[in-house]
Design an enzyme around this catalytic site. Structure first.
Site, PDB file in Angstrom:
ATOM      1  NE  ARG A   1      -0.017  10.492   9.792  1.00 26.00           N
ATOM      2  CZ  ARG A   1      -0.405   9.525   9.129  1.00 26.00           C
ATOM      3  NH1 ARG A   1      -1.608   8.993   9.424  1.00 26.00           N
ATOM      4  NH2 ARG A   1       0.207   9.068   8.241  1.00 26.00           N
TER       5      ARG A   1
ATOM      6  CE  LYS B   1      -1.564   1.632   4.155  1.00 25.73           C
ATOM      7  NZ  LYS B   1      -1.403   3.304   4.364  1.00 25.73           N
TER       8      LYS B   1
HETATM    9  C1  EPZ Z   1       4.116   7.257   6.047  1.00 21.00           C
HETATM   10  O1  EPZ Z   1       3.426   8.301   6.698  1.00 21.00           O
HETATM   11  C2  EPZ Z   1       3.306   6.029   6.008  1.00 21.00           C
HETATM   12  N1  EPZ Z   1       1.934   6.205   5.171  1.00 21.00           N
HETATM   13  C3  EPZ Z   1       2.476   5.679   7.545  1.00 21.00           C
HETATM   14  O2  EPZ Z   1       2.062   4.442   7.193  1.00 21.00           O
HETATM   15  C4  EPZ Z   1       3.964   5.360   8.458  1.00 21.00           C
HETATM   16  O3  EPZ Z   1       3.541   5.246   9.882  1.00 21.00           O
HETATM   17  C5  EPZ Z   1       4.892   6.730   8.415  1.00 21.00           C
HETATM   18  O4  EPZ Z   1       5.075   6.983   6.864  1.00 21.00           O
HETATM   19  C6  EPZ Z   1       5.986   6.379   9.292  1.00 21.00           C
HETATM   20  O5  EPZ Z   1       6.639   5.236   8.846  1.00 21.00           O
HETATM   21  C7  EPZ Z   1       2.356   5.997   3.887  1.00 21.00           C
HETATM   22  O6  EPZ Z   1       3.376   5.761   3.434  1.00 21.00           O
HETATM   23  C8  EPZ Z   1       0.959   6.622   2.929  1.00 21.00           C
HETATM   24  P1  EPZ Z   1       5.826  10.877   8.168  1.00 21.00           P
HETATM   25  P2  EPZ Z   1       3.725   9.826   6.641  1.00 21.00           P
HETATM   26  O7  EPZ Z   1       5.737  11.949   7.295  1.00 21.00           O
HETATM   27  O8  EPZ Z   1       4.445  10.126   5.391  1.00 21.00           O
HETATM   28  C9  EPZ Z   1       5.597  14.091  11.763  1.00 21.00           C
HETATM   29  C10 EPZ Z   1       0.205   2.941   7.665  1.00 21.00           C
HETATM   30  O9  EPZ Z   1      -0.347   2.409   8.953  1.00 21.00           O
HETATM   31  N2  EPZ Z   1       5.675  15.174  10.435  1.00 21.00           N
HETATM   32  O10 EPZ Z   1       7.308  10.118   8.139  1.00 21.00           O
HETATM   33  O11 EPZ Z   1       2.434  10.877   7.197  1.00 21.00           O
HETATM   34  C11 EPZ Z   1       4.521  13.237  11.530  1.00 21.00           C
HETATM   35  O12 EPZ Z   1       3.353  14.151  12.256  1.00 21.00           O
HETATM   36  C12 EPZ Z   1       0.651   4.513   7.824  1.00 21.00           C
HETATM   37  O13 EPZ Z   1       0.250   2.330   6.629  1.00 21.00           O
HETATM   38  C13 EPZ Z   1       5.604  16.265  10.729  1.00 21.00           C
HETATM   39  O14 EPZ Z   1       5.931  16.732  12.059  1.00 21.00           O
HETATM   40  O15 EPZ Z   1       4.689   9.841   7.976  1.00 21.00           O
HETATM   41  C14 EPZ Z   1       4.868  11.979  12.232  1.00 21.00           C
HETATM   42  O16 EPZ Z   1       4.943  12.288  13.788  1.00 21.00           O
HETATM   43  C15 EPZ Z   1       0.386   5.069   8.983  1.00 21.00           C
HETATM   44  N3  EPZ Z   1       5.679  17.474   9.716  1.00 21.00           N
HETATM   45  C16 EPZ Z   1       6.162  11.991  11.844  1.00 21.00           C
HETATM   46  O17 EPZ Z   1       6.773  13.153  11.482  1.00 21.00           O
HETATM   47  C17 EPZ Z   1       5.811  17.060   8.396  1.00 21.00           C
HETATM   48  O18 EPZ Z   1       5.843  17.598   7.725  1.00 21.00           O
HETATM   49  C18 EPZ Z   1       6.318  10.929  10.655  1.00 21.00           C
HETATM   50  O19 EPZ Z   1       5.574  11.337   9.541  1.00 21.00           O
HETATM   51  C19 EPZ Z   1       5.942  15.620   8.193  1.00 21.00           C
HETATM   52  C20 EPZ Z   1       5.561  14.727   9.201  1.00 21.00           C
END
Ligand code: EPZ
Length: 439
Positions: free
Chosen positions: A141, A22
């Site tokens: 997020r 996914k």
């Molecule tokens: C991706 O989400 C995945 N989703 C998530 O999988 C996964 O848990 C996550 O990466 C971490 O590995 C997809 O790939 C569609 P991040 P993403 O940007 O991109 C903070 C699942 O269950 N952050 O790495 O949203 C954020 O709030 C899903 O399949 C900021 O603060 O993850 C979080 O605490 C759930 N500012 C952390 O970083 C930003 O601009 C990780 O976010 C971006 C992120």
């Protein structure tokens, strides 16, 4: 609404085919916006989130065309149609006619990953209007890291009535150092930089396997990305990207979830087309708990004879232990020998499965980002509520081992990321069925 009814106590035995990822498919399908010409994807999982992505792409001017690839595997066309691409695992995407720049709120609110259209739309149109994704069950997020990085490439953003509106003449290369290795932020910038003027360097970039799958796909379309698999990516912008054929990598989190299914039921499963290397931290943790593994070609055999032992885990960016496997491992810890600890370092609210597991008899104590799990002899089936994708998986796993019946409600969360999970688990001996939820 639907629910899953699970009668626990069966040892799972047999083989399960791991589906397409996914979290690789979502950015890769969205990258079709960048291309001149059609692209054929293979191994696309049939999931709600894929369905949502296809709807979003159609609205933007990039409709999906499903090849009549195989007889409907579900044997239930209505079901398949509802949750995904109608039984096909191949799809062709082509940006026909004019691209439009707006990703509407009613779609974005159901899938945060819609924010990934920002980079491609700015790269192609110089304009993007994307509804703010808002928080979700596992935390606020925000997308501040995406916007800050795109601004360094020349984009300007304003917030208007819940929409992010981005504009740029032409994106230009930049040197970007992420405050946090954001997966989505890295993916947005990879796509934006592929068509920018000049060279972009992403430092402290996410190196999850799904990010690498996107980079490999973009290079197959003519992009010039180097450093793939590391935390420093260099992208030399090109003037155009062409369509091609591409097969989505297998889903490491689905595979990891089935590993826990084998472990928690004391079973013996063969996971076909398993991305073993992408799961090394999960495998080493499960080995520490007493689970056995044997690589057989592209397949991985997972077996657990006796009750598992406790372990301690802290979630980290890749190659650390993945946050997306935390809830599933906690289900196993709750019936393992001894006391385990879990530290969730990625999301601020990813323990929604804990109160539900506790209702089944688990002994879990939370303190901030930490959980202490004292293994109990057994769990008892109960009606439980899914709250997010991986929490739902954790409840299904607990139901497989619990005494009596577990009713997992609101399984639309589960259908976002698991393809026909009741067929896959039922096919290896689980007593599990999908039913209407009258409650
Ligand atoms: C991706 O989400 C995945 N989703 C998530 O999988 C996964 O848990 C996550 O990466 C971490 O590995 C997809 O790939 C569609 P991040 P993403 O940007 O991109 C903070 C699942 O269950 N952050 O790495 O949203 C954020 O709030 C899903 O399949 C900021 O603060 O993850 C979080 O605490 C759930 N500012 C952390 O970083 C930003 O601009 C990780 O976010 C971006 C992120």
């Amino acid at each position: 609404m639907e629910k899953l009814i699970i009668r626990g106590g069966r040892q799972l035995k047999g083989s399960i085919k791991v589906g397409g990822s996914k979290n690789a498919a979502l950015p890769i399908l969205i990258a079709a916006i960048l291309l001149d010409g059609p692209v054929r994807f293979r191994n696309v999982p049939r999931l709600r989130d894929i369905n949502t992505t296809n709807k979003l792409l159609a609205i933007l001017g990039c409709p999906a065309d499903f090849t009549a690839h195989e007889a409907d595997m579900t044997g239930n066309a209505a079901e398949a149609d509802k949750i995904g691409n109608a039984g096909h695992s191949d799809e062709v995407l082509a940006c026909v006619g004019k691209l439009t720049p707006e990703a509407p709120y009613d779609l974005v609110k159901t899938m945060r990953a819609s924010v990934l259209v920002l980079g491609p739309l700015l790269a192609r149109l110089g304009l993007a209007k994307v509804a703010l994704p808002g928080g979700c069950a596992i935390g606020a997020r925000p997308v501040d890291l995406h916007l800050k990085a795109l601004e360094r490439m020349g984009a300007q953003f304003e917030l208007d009535s819940g929409y992010i509106i981005g504009r740029c003449k032409k994106l230009h290369g930049a040197d970007i150092d992420f405050d946090f290795p954001t997966v989505g932020g890295t993916e947005n910038l990879l796509m934006a930089a592929s068509l920018a003027d000049g060279v972009t360097t992403l430092r402290n970039a996410a190196c999850e396997p799904e990010v690498s799958d996107l980079a490999n796909f973009l290079n197959a379309c003519g992009a010039r990305i180097s450093g793939i698999g590391t935390d420093t990516l260099r992208i030399e912008g090109v003037s155009a990207l062409k369509g091609t054929g591409y097969s989505i990598m297998p889903d490491r989190i689905e595979a990891g979830t089935f590993m826990v299914a084998a472990a928690i039921t004391g079973g013996d499963l063969l996971l076909e087309n398993c991305p073993t290397e992408a799961l090394s931290k999960v495998i080493s943790k499960l080995e520490e708990m007493g689970v056995g593994f044997e690589q057989q070609g592209r397949n991985l055999r997972v077996s657990a004879g006796q009750r598992c032992r406790s372990c301690d885990v802290s979630t980290r960016p890749y190659p650390g232990f993945p946050t997306d496997m935390q809830a599933q491992l906690m289900a196993l810890m709750s019936v393992s020998e001894g006391s385990s600890t879990v530290e969730e370092n990625i999301f601020e609210n990813r323990f929604m499965h804990v109160p539900e597991l506790t209702r089944m008899g688990a002994d879990i104590h939370l303190s901030g980002s930490k959980a202490v799990v004292r293994g109990v002899k057994g769990l008892t089936g109960a009606p439980v509520m899914a709250s997010d994708l991986r929490a739902s998986a954790s409840l299904v796993l607990a139901g497989l081992v619990a005494k009596g019946e577990t009713h997992v409600q609101r399984i639309y969360h589960l259908d976002r990321g698991y393809e026909q999970i009741e067929h896959k688990l039922g096919g290896v001996g689980a007593d599990i069925e999908r039913a209407r939820d009258e409650s």
